[in-house]
Design a protein around this motif. Structure first.
Motif, PDB file in Angstrom:
ATOM      1  N   GLN A 148      49.054  85.451   7.410  1.00 14.95           N
ATOM      2  CA  GLN A 148      50.398  87.226   8.309  1.00 14.95           C
ATOM      3  C   GLN A 148      49.021  87.823   8.576  1.00 14.95           C
ATOM      4  O   GLN A 148      49.303  88.413   9.619  1.00 14.95           O
ATOM      5  CB  GLN A 148      51.265  87.798   7.320  1.00 14.95           C
ATOM      6  N   ALA A 149      48.389  88.490   7.618  1.00 18.14           N
ATOM      7  CA  ALA A 149      47.114  89.608   8.361  1.00 18.14           C
ATOM      8  C   ALA A 149      46.943  89.052   9.501  1.00 18.14           C
ATOM      9  O   ALA A 149      46.262  89.980  10.464  1.00 18.14           O
ATOM     10  CB  ALA A 149      45.923  89.434   6.925  1.00 18.14           C
ATOM     11  N   THR A 150      46.002  88.009   9.831  1.00 21.71           N
ATOM     12  CA  THR A 150      45.225  87.325  11.131  1.00 21.71           C
ATOM     13  C   THR A 150      46.721  87.360  12.404  1.00 21.71           C
ATOM     14  O   THR A 150      45.727  88.042  13.104  1.00 21.71           O
ATOM     15  CB  THR A 150      44.785  86.034  10.833  1.00 21.71           C
ATOM     16  N   VAL A 151      47.501  87.435  12.081  1.00 24.71           N
ATOM     17  CA  VAL A 151      48.555  87.563  12.672  1.00 24.71           C
ATOM     18  C   VAL A 151      48.569  88.717  13.239  1.00 24.71           C
ATOM     19  O   VAL A 151      48.624  88.773  14.687  1.00 24.71           O
ATOM     20  CB  VAL A 151      49.695  86.578  12.173  1.00 24.71           C
ATOM     21  N   THR A 152      48.960  90.149  11.991  1.00 24.84           N
ATOM     22  CA  THR A 152      48.821  91.128  12.533  1.00 24.84           C
ATOM     23  C   THR A 152      47.761  91.452  13.365  1.00 24.84           C
ATOM     24  O   THR A 152      47.768  92.309  14.198  1.00 24.84           O
ATOM     25  CB  THR A 152      49.133  91.814  10.937  1.00 24.84           C
ATOM     26  N   ARG A 153      46.868  90.937  13.053  1.00 24.08           N
ATOM     27  CA  ARG A 153      45.282  91.811  14.224  1.00 24.08           C
ATOM     28  C   ARG A 153      45.457  91.396  15.712  1.00 24.08           C
ATOM     29  O   ARG A 153      45.576  91.817  16.001  1.00 24.08           O
ATOM     30  CB  ARG A 153      44.202  90.987  13.510  1.00 24.08           C
ATOM     31  N   CYS A 154      45.625  89.789  15.474  1.00 25.49           N
ATOM     32  CA  CYS A 154      45.847  89.761  17.105  1.00 25.49           C
ATOM     33  C   CYS A 154      47.215  89.770  17.582  1.00 25.49           C
ATOM     34  O   CYS A 154      46.523  90.109  18.832  1.00 25.49           O
ATOM     35  CB  CYS A 154      46.690  87.684  17.002  1.00 25.49           C
TER      36      CYS A 154
END
Length: 78
Positions: free
Chosen positions: A33-39
């Motif tokens: 989810q952290a990767t999704v948030t950054r994207c």
């Protein structure tokens, strides 16, 4: 010094929380989810820089494309 941790949706404005939630569900098992948030945050900033606006619909489409490309890149590395 310990690294500061934040909730996964802290980096994006509240208006974009549903976008993060939808993409996190769509890419569960592929991206954290952290990767999704950054994207989503990067897509929001990019849309604003290019068009002068960042609607949730536009940001979601851009972030989805980024996440798909990342998934392909990771798959090719294996």
């Amino acid at each position: 010094m310990p690294e500061k941790t934040e909730t996964a949706t802290a980096a994006v404005p509240r208006d974009f929380t549903p976008v993060v939630d939808r993409l996190a569900a769509e890419f569960a098992g592929v991206h954290q989810q952290a990767t999704v948030t950054r994207c989503v945050d990067a897509a929001r900033h990019g849309a604003w820089e290019v068009t002068g606006k960042a609607t949730p619909d536009l940001v979601e489409r851009i972030a989805r494309q980024h996440l798909q490309v990342l998934a392909l890149a990771f798959a090719e590395r294996r």
